[in-house]
Design an enzyme around this catalytic site. Structure first.
Site, mmCIF file in Angstrom:
data_model
loop_
_atom_site.group_PDB
_atom_site.id
_atom_site.type_symbol
_atom_site.label_atom_id
_atom_site.label_comp_id
_atom_site.label_asym_id
_atom_site.label_seq_id
_atom_site.Cartn_x
_atom_site.Cartn_y
_atom_site.Cartn_z
ATOM 1 N N TYR A 78 35.733 44.472 60.862
ATOM 2 C CA TYR A 78 35.442 43.312 60.016
ATOM 3 C C TYR A 78 34.449 42.340 60.652
ATOM 4 O O TYR A 78 34.395 41.170 60.276
ATOM 5 C CB TYR A 78 36.738 42.589 59.640
ATOM 6 C CG TYR A 78 37.538 43.291 58.563
ATOM 7 C CD1 TYR A 78 37.042 43.377 57.265
ATOM 8 C CD2 TYR A 78 38.779 43.858 58.829
ATOM 9 C CE1 TYR A 78 37.765 44.007 56.261
ATOM 10 C CE2 TYR A 78 39.518 44.489 57.826
ATOM 11 C CZ TYR A 78 38.993 44.560 56.543
ATOM 12 O OH TYR A 78 39.713 45.177 55.540
ATOM 13 N N HIS A 118 41.198 48.786 50.882
ATOM 14 C CA HIS A 118 39.811 48.463 51.209
ATOM 15 C C HIS A 118 38.930 49.563 50.633
ATOM 16 O O HIS A 118 39.327 50.725 50.632
ATOM 17 C CB HIS A 118 39.592 48.407 52.727
ATOM 18 C CG HIS A 118 38.131 48.506 53.092
ATOM 19 N ND1 HIS A 118 37.295 47.419 53.075
ATOM 20 C CD2 HIS A 118 37.349 49.574 53.414
ATOM 21 C CE1 HIS A 118 36.057 47.808 53.396
ATOM 22 N NE2 HIS A 118 36.075 49.116 53.613
ATOM 23 N N ASN A 146 45.999 42.774 50.008
ATOM 24 C CA ASN A 146 45.546 43.306 48.727
ATOM 25 C C ASN A 146 45.467 44.831 48.698
ATOM 26 O O ASN A 146 44.677 45.419 47.964
ATOM 27 C CB ASN A 146 44.249 42.632 48.281
ATOM 28 C CG ASN A 146 43.123 42.851 49.264
ATOM 29 O OD1 ASN A 146 43.298 43.494 50.296
ATOM 30 N ND2 ASN A 146 41.949 42.333 48.936
ATOM 31 N N LYS A 177 46.121 49.579 53.017
ATOM 32 C CA LYS A 177 46.415 48.517 53.983
ATOM 33 C C LYS A 177 47.915 48.400 54.297
ATOM 34 O O LYS A 177 48.760 48.951 53.574
ATOM 35 C CB LYS A 177 45.875 47.195 53.431
ATOM 36 C CG LYS A 177 44.345 47.161 53.313
ATOM 37 C CD LYS A 177 43.849 45.794 52.864
ATOM 38 C CE LYS A 177 42.325 45.751 52.803
ATOM 39 N NZ LYS A 177 41.832 44.395 52.426
ATOM 40 N N GLU A 233 31.087 52.807 58.068
ATOM 41 C CA GLU A 233 32.548 52.693 58.169
ATOM 42 C C GLU A 233 33.197 54.062 58.425
ATOM 43 O O GLU A 233 34.144 54.169 59.211
ATOM 44 C CB GLU A 233 33.102 52.057 56.884
ATOM 45 C CG GLU A 233 32.660 50.597 56.744
ATOM 46 C CD GLU A 233 33.072 49.950 55.420
ATOM 47 O OE1 GLU A 233 33.714 50.622 54.581
ATOM 48 O OE2 GLU A 233 32.747 48.757 55.239
HETATM 49 P P1 GTP Z 1 37.560 45.030 51.102
HETATM 50 O O1 GTP Z 1 37.420 46.278 50.306
HETATM 51 O O2 GTP Z 1 38.877 44.946 51.838
HETATM 52 O O3 GTP Z 1 36.371 44.748 51.980
HETATM 53 O O4 GTP Z 1 37.656 43.878 50.003
HETATM 54 P P2 GTP Z 1 36.515 43.162 49.201
HETATM 55 O O5 GTP Z 1 35.191 43.782 49.468
HETATM 56 O O6 GTP Z 1 37.016 43.091 47.800
HETATM 57 O O7 GTP Z 1 36.560 41.707 49.832
HETATM 58 P P3 GTP Z 1 35.701 41.060 51.040
HETATM 59 O O8 GTP Z 1 34.879 42.106 51.716
HETATM 60 O O9 GTP Z 1 35.058 39.843 50.520
HETATM 61 O O10 GTP Z 1 36.876 40.605 52.014
HETATM 62 C C1 GTP Z 1 37.448 41.542 52.911
HETATM 63 C C2 GTP Z 1 38.938 41.337 52.940
HETATM 64 O O11 GTP Z 1 39.220 40.075 53.501
HETATM 65 C C3 GTP Z 1 39.633 41.301 51.566
HETATM 66 O O12 GTP Z 1 39.947 42.568 51.061
HETATM 67 C C4 GTP Z 1 40.892 40.537 51.894
HETATM 68 O O13 GTP Z 1 41.882 41.376 52.482
HETATM 69 C C5 GTP Z 1 40.403 39.547 52.932
HETATM 70 N N1 GTP Z 1 40.114 38.265 52.304
HETATM 71 C C6 GTP Z 1 39.066 37.937 51.487
HETATM 72 N N2 GTP Z 1 39.140 36.653 51.100
HETATM 73 C C7 GTP Z 1 40.268 36.160 51.683
HETATM 74 C C8 GTP Z 1 40.901 34.885 51.676
HETATM 75 O O14 GTP Z 1 40.446 33.933 51.029
HETATM 76 N N3 GTP Z 1 42.066 34.772 52.418
HETATM 77 C C9 GTP Z 1 42.573 35.801 53.135
HETATM 78 N N4 GTP Z 1 43.696 35.640 53.834
HETATM 79 N N5 GTP Z 1 42.011 37.007 53.157
HETATM 80 C C10 GTP Z 1 40.880 37.188 52.445
HETATM 81 MG MG MG Z 2 34.417 44.109 51.448
#
Ligand code: GTP
Ligand code: MG
Length: 140
Positions: A51, A117, A114, A11, A128
């Site tokens: 997303y 992905h 973070n 990212k 994807e």
């Molecule tokens: P990905 O591998 O990036 O999909 O991460 P994940 O599967 O661990 O998390 P999820 O799919 O639930 O969320 C997708 C992405 O949204 C996360 O990786 C974060 O970058 C973002 N995200 C999730 N929760 C939050 C939040 O509370 N605040 C913000 N700003 N971003 C969030």
């Molecule tokens: Mg995810």
């Protein structure tokens, strides 16, 4: 568990801090092979499409703004149990909860920025990968 493919993104927070190599070293050390890779700057529309499942979440705008704010490295990883293995190496979404030695524990700035992905299932990995790569760009 058979050989699988998964989709990975390094990212903007990580590409900006020159962490592409450090992150990929961790993925490769875990036994994942990078079989396709591109550095791209996503448009807002491309990020919104990617997303789509999070459209109703309160962080959707922040997330898609962030993902289109600077270059990312998109890649296809292959290996034994690749989907789960990648997520194990990535660590928990929020770096505060991430396990020692994981990418997010070492490099992520916060729950949004973070660093990586990774697909959460083999089905989503396929979707994807197809969203970003043509078959002939995946070279094994
Ligand atoms: P990905 O591998 O990036 O999909 O991460 P994940 O599967 O661990 O998390 P999820 O799919 O639930 O969320 C997708 C992405 O949204 C996360 O990786 C974060 O970058 C973002 N995200 C999730 N929760 C939050 C939040 O509370 N605040 C913000 N700003 N971003 C969030
Ligand atoms: Mg995810």
């Amino acid at each position: 568990m058979a050989i699988q493919r998964t989709f990975s993104i390094i990212k903007p927070d990580a590409t900006k801090r020159n962490l592409t190599g450090a992150i990929n070293a961790k993925l490769e050390e875990a036994g994942l092979r990078i079989i396709a890779q591109k550095r791209i700057h996503m448009t807002r529309e491309k990020a919104e499409g990617f997303y789509e499942v999070h459209k109703e979440r309160p962080f959707f705008d922040e997330l898609t703004e962030f993902m289109s704010s600077a270059p990312v490295v998109i890649q296809v990883l292959e290996g034994e149990d690749a989907v789960a293995k990648n997520r194990l190496v990535m660590g928990s979404t929020n770096p505060e909860d991430a396990e020692e030695g994981t990418i997010r524990k070492e490099y992520a700035l916060n729950v949004g920025e973070n660093s990586v992905h990774g697909s959460d299932s083999a089905e989503n990995a396929e979707i994807e990968i197809a969203y970003f790569f043509k078959d002939e760009e995946i070279v094994g």
